[in-house]
Structure formats: structure tokens, C-alpha cells
Design an enzyme around this catalytic site. Structure first.
Site, PDB file in Angstrom:
ATOM      1  N   GLU A 155       0.814  -1.216   0.000  1.00 52.01           N
ATOM      2  CA  GLU A 155       0.000   0.000   0.000  1.00 52.01           C
ATOM      3  C   GLU A 155       0.854   1.275   0.000  1.00 52.01           C
ATOM      4  O   GLU A 155       0.776   2.093   0.929  1.00 52.01           O
ATOM      5  CB  GLU A 155      -0.937   0.032   1.212  1.00 52.01           C
ATOM      6  CG  GLU A 155      -1.934  -1.105   1.252  1.00 52.01           C
ATOM      7  CD  GLU A 155      -2.975  -0.954   2.362  1.00 52.01           C
ATOM      8  OE1 GLU A 155      -2.860  -0.024   3.175  1.00 52.01           O
ATOM      9  OE2 GLU A 155      -3.910  -1.760   2.404  1.00 52.01           O
TER      10      GLU A 155
ATOM     11  N   GLU B 224      -4.943  -8.903   1.540  1.00 45.76           N
ATOM     12  CA  GLU B 224      -5.445  -8.540   2.874  1.00 45.76           C
ATOM     13  C   GLU B 224      -6.948  -8.368   2.771  1.00 45.76           C
ATOM     14  O   GLU B 224      -7.449  -7.758   1.819  1.00 45.76           O
ATOM     15  CB  GLU B 224      -4.876  -7.200   3.382  1.00 45.76           C
ATOM     16  CG  GLU B 224      -3.457  -7.226   3.844  1.00 45.76           C
ATOM     17  CD  GLU B 224      -2.990  -5.867   4.403  1.00 45.76           C
ATOM     18  OE1 GLU B 224      -3.817  -5.091   4.924  1.00 45.76           O
ATOM     19  OE2 GLU B 224      -1.786  -5.593   4.289  1.00 45.76           O
TER      20      GLU B 224
HETATM   21  C1  BGP Z   1      -3.843  -2.085   5.825  1.00 47.97           C
HETATM   22  C2  BGP Z   1      -2.386  -2.199   6.206  1.00 47.97           C
HETATM   23  C3  BGP Z   1      -2.128  -3.004   7.430  1.00 47.97           C
HETATM   24  C4  BGP Z   1      -3.205  -3.045   8.478  1.00 47.97           C
HETATM   25  C5  BGP Z   1      -4.613  -2.996   7.908  1.00 47.97           C
HETATM   26  C6  BGP Z   1      -5.729  -2.752   8.906  1.00 47.97           C
HETATM   27  O1  BGP Z   1      -4.076  -0.883   5.195  1.00 47.97           O
HETATM   28  O2  BGP Z   1      -1.640  -2.766   5.163  1.00 47.97           O
HETATM   29  O3  BGP Z   1      -0.866  -2.630   7.906  1.00 47.97           O
HETATM   30  O4  BGP Z   1      -2.937  -2.296   9.560  1.00 47.97           O
HETATM   31  O5  BGP Z   1      -4.738  -2.052   6.894  1.00 47.97           O
HETATM   32  O6  BGP Z   1      -5.915  -1.390   9.150  1.00 47.97           O
HETATM   33  P1  BGP Z   1      -5.782  -0.744  10.577  1.00 47.97           P
HETATM   34  O7  BGP Z   1      -4.639  -1.415  11.237  1.00 47.97           O
HETATM   35  O8  BGP Z   1      -5.530   0.702  10.347  1.00 47.97           O
HETATM   36  O9  BGP Z   1      -7.071  -0.976  11.276  1.00 47.97           O
END
Ligand code: BGP
Length: 466
Positions: free
Chosen positions: A167, A365
Site C-alpha cells: 500500500e 489482505e
Molecule cells: C492495511 C495495512 C495493514 C493493516 C490494515 C488494517 O491498510 O496494510 O498494515 O494495519 O490495513 O488497518 P488498521 O490497522 O488501520 O485498522
């Protein structure tokens, strides 16, 4: 009863990043990265003031964790290498203890039959590199290329899927527009330079990989959420198109097609925000595109035409062209404040098929972060996270449909294996298939979704009422 069975060899697993799980941020020669530094200076910015040293202790417990992954149906797992652990100053000396650590992890994964997918950059700029400007500085692009080559040399024989970045738009938005990551700058022009150099860095690393004759594939992980306009009104649709340009196509087009959208270039020109470039950049970006695309998907982006003109003297933001739209009745995950829209994953995949040459891709993810999950414990102390199982099923049905329609999607990795440190949110929202009890020395306990995931991997699919 509907059954959703996936193609043979489908990749099942999870993803995580170094900073969010390793802990051990200040031992065994690791250099500081921007998270260590920011936390030291402003701990109040982090939920419950928990910092990167107190993450899930994968550094200590990786052996057991990998065993548990295997038990829970994984055949693949994405981790990231911490640049500042491997090369403490970002450039120069390699930390042998880090080499040992990553070798042990990779060996362990391979020994139990889990394929490691390795990402080189997950929001974690070494502080020494940030101190000379981070992605704003071309020297950092060069240092990143050297770091990547060091990784290929050290670990290449064990890895057949590399990713340049996760990302990469997030450090641009969060670090240079919206004050959510260090260096907490709000400056559109600088954000564009940072974004441009990230793209150039990715292409240069792909070039080094190809020219170095390393084996395997190299890709990138992008969050390519489609923008859904409020209505068919031309002004709403235009809002959607511009949001897409900024937040999806800015990285997707150069990464997969090797070029930037013309309309985007025109907007930047109008804003006097075109980045500084050098003569050979264009050729490198156009020639060294990715072999494989990882897609992160959590929530859709709903937009509408602007209600009010922006203040003429306020700093320019992409939201100059659109407003976010709170669609009435949308299904929400109230903890993270993100909408749940399962079909979005299908729309992304169809877009990749129709407009990006049906490049080999996978869901890298997808997951649901929920606060205070302790309250869902049953008598045996197992978190009954049926909402998470429903979330996975809802999305997987659409992935299955995309496969039926010929999308070249090869796997599904959830975010994430065990509860981890979510940047500024620290341990507020938990995403894991496995819980981590911070009060009890990070004790792991499989949640209901973990056992469900095990069956998913073992059966290569699921049926409606399982
Ligand atoms: C994505 C990232 C992760 C992770 C996930 C969940 O954007 O690649 O690193 O953290 O989001 O989001 P958050 O942790 O902000 O709730």
C-alpha cells in the site's frame, strides 16, 4: 446448501508486517524507524500509549506461531522484512542478527510447508533515511534498491514471491496529507513527490530483480478500492472518476501498465504539483512493471459531487474534487468505522480482468478489526467471532464468483494471523484469527474464526452453513 470450492492449489493464508508483530524494536542491533522515533516523541498519539516495542513478540515466538499457522490451514504467509532491522542505518552495514532471524523464519515456514511471500516495505522508513527526507529524496530510492538487492542475495533462494511495497499510497496520504503517520506533513506537492519516488523505487527494484537473474516473481501490494458515486448524475460520476485517479490509478496504472493516467498528469500540471523527474525514469517505470498484484480490500469508497467550494486559501487536497458520501443504510463495522461491502472485492477483480490484462493477482489482505473482543469469550475462553467468519464468507463468495468469470485470482490471505499493532490504533481493533493477550505475556489463543479458517484451508473452500 451452496458450496464454494476453490481451484486446486489456491493460496490460503494471512499477511502481516514486521513493525506490527515483531516487537523487539530496540534490541539485537535493529536501527530506529519512523515508528520507534515518533512513539518516543509523541506516545500520546497512540491508542493506550502502546508502542512498536510492545507488539505481538513474533521475534521471540515465531517458531510456535508458524506451527500454529500450519495447524490453522495456512499454505502461504506474507511477512515483511524490517529495513531498519536488516540495515540499521538504511544503507551500509548489514545486521547479522537480523539475517539470522529472517533466515530462521523462512526456514521454519518452508519446513512446515508454508510458502513465504516477502514484502520489502510496509510503512517502516528507517529513521536515518527519513532524516534525509525519506521518499522525498532520490538517495533514499537508491538506498531502497540496494536494500532490496541485499535481500534478494541473502534470501532469494528461499523465496519465490517478492513484493516491493505494501500500500505505497498510505505513507503518501498518511504522512504527507492527513497527519496520521510520521513525518506529519500536510503538503500536496511534497506528497506527490513522495508518491512518485515510491513508484520509481518499486520499478527500480523490479529492474534490479530482473537484471540480477533472481528466480521467482516480483509484485506489489495495493489497496485498489473502487470509488462508488452517489448517483448517475454526471457530477457524482466525475467525483468518482477523480477519486479513482488519485487513490487507485495513481499507483495501479504505473505498477501494472507502466504509465500514469493522462488526466492525472493534467490535474497535477494545473495544480503546479508535477514531481521532479529525471530523464530515464519514464523508461524504467514503463519497462519494469509487476509480475503479480496483491490486492488489499477492506471497505469501499463512496463519493459525491462537492457540496461547497473549498476555501480558496486552504491547502490543496484531493478532496478539492469530491466529498465522501455516507450512504444511508450502509453496513458498518462500527469499531473501525469502515463500511462492509462484500461485492467491492468482486468489482476490483473484474476491473483487474477488464482493464489490467487480467494480471495474476490474489487477495493479499481482507479482514475485520473489532474492539474489546474479550466480551465474546465463551466458557472455555475462546472468542466467538462469528461476525469475522461471516465477513470472510461474504467476501469469499464474491472471489469465487470472480473466478467463475475468469479472473486470474490465485489466493486469499486474511489480515491477519494474530492480533497485531495497528499503527496509531495500536491494539484497539483486533483482526487476528488468534488472540494475543497483552496482559499475559502475549499469550496466543485461537478464536472461533481460526478454527473455521483451518477447515477452509483443509477443504479448499466452505459451504454456506459451516
Ligand atoms: C492495511 C495495512 C495493514 C493493516 C490494515 C488494517 O491498510 O496494510 O498494515 O494495519 O490495513 O488497518 P488498521 O490497522 O488501520 O485498522
Amino acid at each position: 446448501m451452496s458450496e464454494y470450492i476453490f481451484p486446486k492449489g489456491f493460496w490460503w493464508g494471512s499477511a502481516t508486517s514486521a513493525t506490527q508483530t515483531e516487537g523487539a524494536a530496540d534490541i539485537d542491533g535493529k536501527g530506529e524507524n519512523i515508528w520507534d522515533h515518533w512513539y518516543r516523541n509523541e506516545p500520546n498519539r497512540f491508542f493506550n500509549q502502546i508502542g512498536p516495542n510492545d507488539t505481538s513478540q513474533f521475534y521471540k515466538g515465531y517458531k510456535d506461531d508458524i506451527c500454529l499457522m500450519k495447524k490453522l490451514g495456512h499454505n502461504s504467509f506474507r511477512l515483511s522484512i524490517s529495513w531498519s532491522r536488516l540495515i540499521p542505518a538504511g544503507t551500509g552495514r548489514v545486521n547479522e542478527k537480523a539475517v539470522d532471524f529472517y533466515n530462521h523464519i523462512l526456514d521454519e515456514l518452508i519446513a512446515v510447508g508454508i510458502e513465504p511471500f516477502v514484502n520489502l516495505y510496509h510503512f517502516d522508513m528507517p529513521l536515518a533515511m527519513q532524516n534525509i527526507g525519506g521518499w522525498e529524496n532520490r538517495e533514499v530510492v537508491e538506498a531502497f534498491e540496494k536494500y532490496a538487492t541485499t535481500c534478494f542475495d541473502l534470501f532469494g533462494e528461499k523465496i519465490s514471491k517478492w513484493f516491493t511495497q505494501n500500500e505505497p499510497i498510505v505513507p503518501v496520504e498518511a504522512g504527507y496529507l492527513y497527519d496520521m503517520h510520521y513525518p506529519n506533513v500536510v503538503d500536496f506537492k511534497r506528497a506527490i513527490q513522495v508518491g512518485y519516488h515510491s513508484i520509481l523505487a518499486s520499478a527500480k527494484v523490479i529492474k534490479a530483480f530482473k537484471e540480477g537473474g533472481y528466480t521467482g516473481k516480483i509484485g506489489i501490494i495495493l489497496n485498489v478500492t473502487p470509488s462508488y458515486p452517489r448517483s448517475e448524475h454526471p457530477a457524482d460520476k466525475q467525483a468518482g472518476r477523480i477519486a479513482d485517479l488519485f487513490f487507485n490509478r495513481s499507483f495501479l496504472d504505473p505498477s501494472v501498465k507502466g504509465s500514469f493516467p493522462q488526466e492525472m498528469i493534467q490535474i497535477l500540471r494545473d495544480m503546479d504539483s508535477l514531481p521532479y523527474t529525471e530523464r530515464l525514469d519514464k523508461e524504467i517505470i514503463s519497462k519494469y512493471t509487476v509480475d503479480i498484484l496483491g490486492i488489499n480490500y477492506y471497505q469501499p469508497r463512496r463519493v459525491k459531487a462537492k457540496e461547497y467550494m473549498p476555501h480558496p486559501d486552504a491547502p490543496f487536497m484531493p478532496e478539492h474534487f469530491f466529498d465522501y458520501y455516507d450512504m444511508p443504510g450502509r453496513k458498518m463495522n462500527p469499531y473501525r468505522g469502515w463500511e462492509i461491502y462484500e461485492k467491492g472485492i468482486y468489482d476490483i477483480l473484474i476491473n483487474i480482468k477488464s482493464n489490467y490484462g487480467n494480471i495474476e493477482c490474489f487477495i493479499s489482505e481482507n479482514g475485520m478489526g473489532v474492539e474489546n473482543e474479550e466480551r465474546f469469550k465463551n466458557e472455555e475462553g475462546i472468542i466467538q467471532d462469528d461476525y469475522r467468519i461471516d465477513f470472510f464468507k461474504g467476501h469469499l463468495k464474491w472471489v469465487h464468483e470472480a473466478i467463475n468469470e475468469g479472473v486470474n485470482v490465485k489466493g486469499y490471505q486474511v489480515w491477519t494471523f494474530m492480533d497485531n499493532w495497528s499503527w496509531m490504533n495500536a491494539y484497539k481493533n483486533r483482526y487476528g484469527l488468534v488472540s494475543v493477550d497483552l496482559e499475559k505475556d502475549a499469550e496466543r489463543k485461537v478464536k472461533k474464526s481460526g478454527w473455521w479458517f483451518k477447515a477452509l484451508g483443509e477443504n479448499n473452500g466452505f459451504s454456506e452453513n459451516e
